[in-house]
Design a protein around this motif. Sequence first.
Motif, PDB file in Angstrom:
ATOM      1  N   GLY A  28       0.818  -1.210   0.000  1.00 60.04           N
ATOM      2  CA  GLY A  28       0.000   0.000   0.000  1.00 60.04           C
ATOM      3  C   GLY A  28       0.849   1.256   0.000  1.00 60.04           C
ATOM      4  N   ARG A  31       2.353   1.763  -3.456  1.00 60.22           N
ATOM      5  CA  ARG A  31       1.398   2.307  -4.428  1.00 60.22           C
ATOM      6  C   ARG A  31       1.120   3.776  -4.161  1.00 60.22           C
ATOM      7  NH1 ARG A  31      -3.745   3.159  -3.730  1.00 60.22           N
ATOM      8  NH2 ARG A  31      -3.851   1.826  -1.885  1.00 60.22           N
ATOM      9  N   LEU A  32       0.895   4.121  -2.897  1.00 58.46           N
ATOM     10  CA  LEU A  32       0.481   5.481  -2.568  1.00 58.46           C
ATOM     11  C   LEU A  32       1.607   6.491  -2.727  1.00 58.46           C
ATOM     12  CD1 LEU A  32      -1.668   4.458   0.484  1.00 58.46           C
ATOM     13  CD2 LEU A  32      -2.540   5.700  -1.509  1.00 58.46           C
ATOM     14  N   LEU A 164      -3.102  -7.953  -5.759  1.00 57.70           N
ATOM     15  CA  LEU A 164      -3.581  -7.778  -4.397  1.00 57.70           C
ATOM     16  C   LEU A 164      -4.485  -8.923  -3.963  1.00 57.70           C
ATOM     17  CD1 LEU A 164      -3.914  -6.137  -1.817  1.00 57.70           C
ATOM     18  CD2 LEU A 164      -5.727  -4.837  -2.948  1.00 57.70           C
ATOM     19  N   ALA A 217      -8.291   1.906  -6.071  1.00 59.79           N
ATOM     20  CA  ALA A 217      -6.896   2.260  -5.797  1.00 59.79           C
ATOM     21  C   ALA A 217      -6.111   2.443  -7.091  1.00 59.79           C
ATOM     22  CB  ALA A 217      -6.249   1.186  -4.930  1.00 59.79           C
ATOM     23  N   VAL A 314      -3.144   3.536   3.968  1.00 59.98           N
ATOM     24  CA  VAL A 314      -2.377   2.326   4.264  1.00 59.98           C
ATOM     25  C   VAL A 314      -3.074   1.527   5.360  1.00 59.98           C
ATOM     26  CG1 VAL A 314      -0.209   1.450   5.209  1.00 59.98           C
ATOM     27  CG2 VAL A 314      -0.177   3.285   3.516  1.00 59.98           C
ATOM     28  N   GLN A 317      -5.987  -0.342   3.946  1.00 61.56           N
ATOM     29  CA  GLN A 317      -5.602  -1.556   3.228  1.00 61.56           C
ATOM     30  C   GLN A 317      -5.184  -2.656   4.210  1.00 61.56           C
ATOM     31  OE1 GLN A 317      -3.734  -1.155  -0.574  1.00 61.56           O
ATOM     32  NE2 GLN A 317      -2.164  -2.687  -0.107  1.00 61.56           N
TER      33      GLN A 317
END
Length: 356
Positions: A28, A31-32, A164, A217, A314, A317
């Motif tokens: 997470g 990705r972020l 995921l 996402a 985060v 997730q």
Amino acid sequence: MRGPRPGAIALWLFVVAGLVLLMVAVGGITRLTESGLSITRWQPVTGILPPLSESAWEAQFAQYRQTGEYIHHAGPAGMTLDDYKFIFFWEWFHRLLGRLIGLAYAVPLAWFWVRGAIPAGYKPRLLGLLALGGMQGVFGWLMVRSGLGEDMTDVSHFWLSVHLLTALLTLALLVWTALDMRALARGTSGRPARLTGLAGAAALILFIQLLLGAWVAGLNAGLAASDWPLMNGRLVPEIAWSGGLWWTLTHDPFLLHFLHRWWAFVAAAAVIVLARRARTVDRRASIAINATLGVQILLGIATVMTQVSLWLAVAHQLVGALLVAAVAWGAHAAGKDVPSLRQRGTAAARPLPGPA
């Protein structure tokens, strides 16, 4: 000491499940922070070490500068080498953790196998989990590769969802198998738990919610609105259907955000029913489901209202992964109880003996 050791295997599987939870959280962050495309090659062995010299860092950075993400986004924003090192770290750490999880699973599995410690009938399942972990690594690279074109600035949200959801499936199966082993070690069950119809239905409904979340996402659709329960002041957002039904259902950020918001309550109802069913066997599983569900909903709302704050997203997730583990626990409990419920029903139907 030789012979089946289900208790030790259960502990090992729970540890691996914990590492998978950590992997989901790091994924997470990766990705972020838009770190996923910072490493443009898949090098399973040599990629263990990060660049060790300034020239090696410059070479890695040069490769990244050829990606569409850099050309259209990071470059115009003025990315420096130090900025690149930051995003490189998260992708490198994510891949390193994946390798460590593979070792943490494969090496003990081989040891238990050689020692004859695996109970009868469980070897195929444990090998299947090993194969699933290998597939997870392949899916991760395919996800990264989908975003490396010169015209691409993000990975495919389809590949992100595959990556995921495979991790979450692995987590659920690790927890389920560990619970089977623990029951075997305690002598409370002579056979593995089975997936009931109720648990299967709850899992399917939750799967749809997780899929929608992965697409939200991948498309940055969490930024489509920052108010709740309305979306930009409307109960139902404006949706453009010009791309056709299928494209809109799989790509439109406003529709996917809307569906993810409200399907959450369908999923909540389903897992609450499962929790009530599991409570008859294992009260702790029911508590785990209800607690993670409540926290997850609150985190989802907070993530939206803070315009996808990094650490809230985060946490959202991570708690989602904990909810998957809790649902697996509850489903396992419900599956264990089927025979005993039948027995109790039969005993209740049997007439009481009369006076002599």
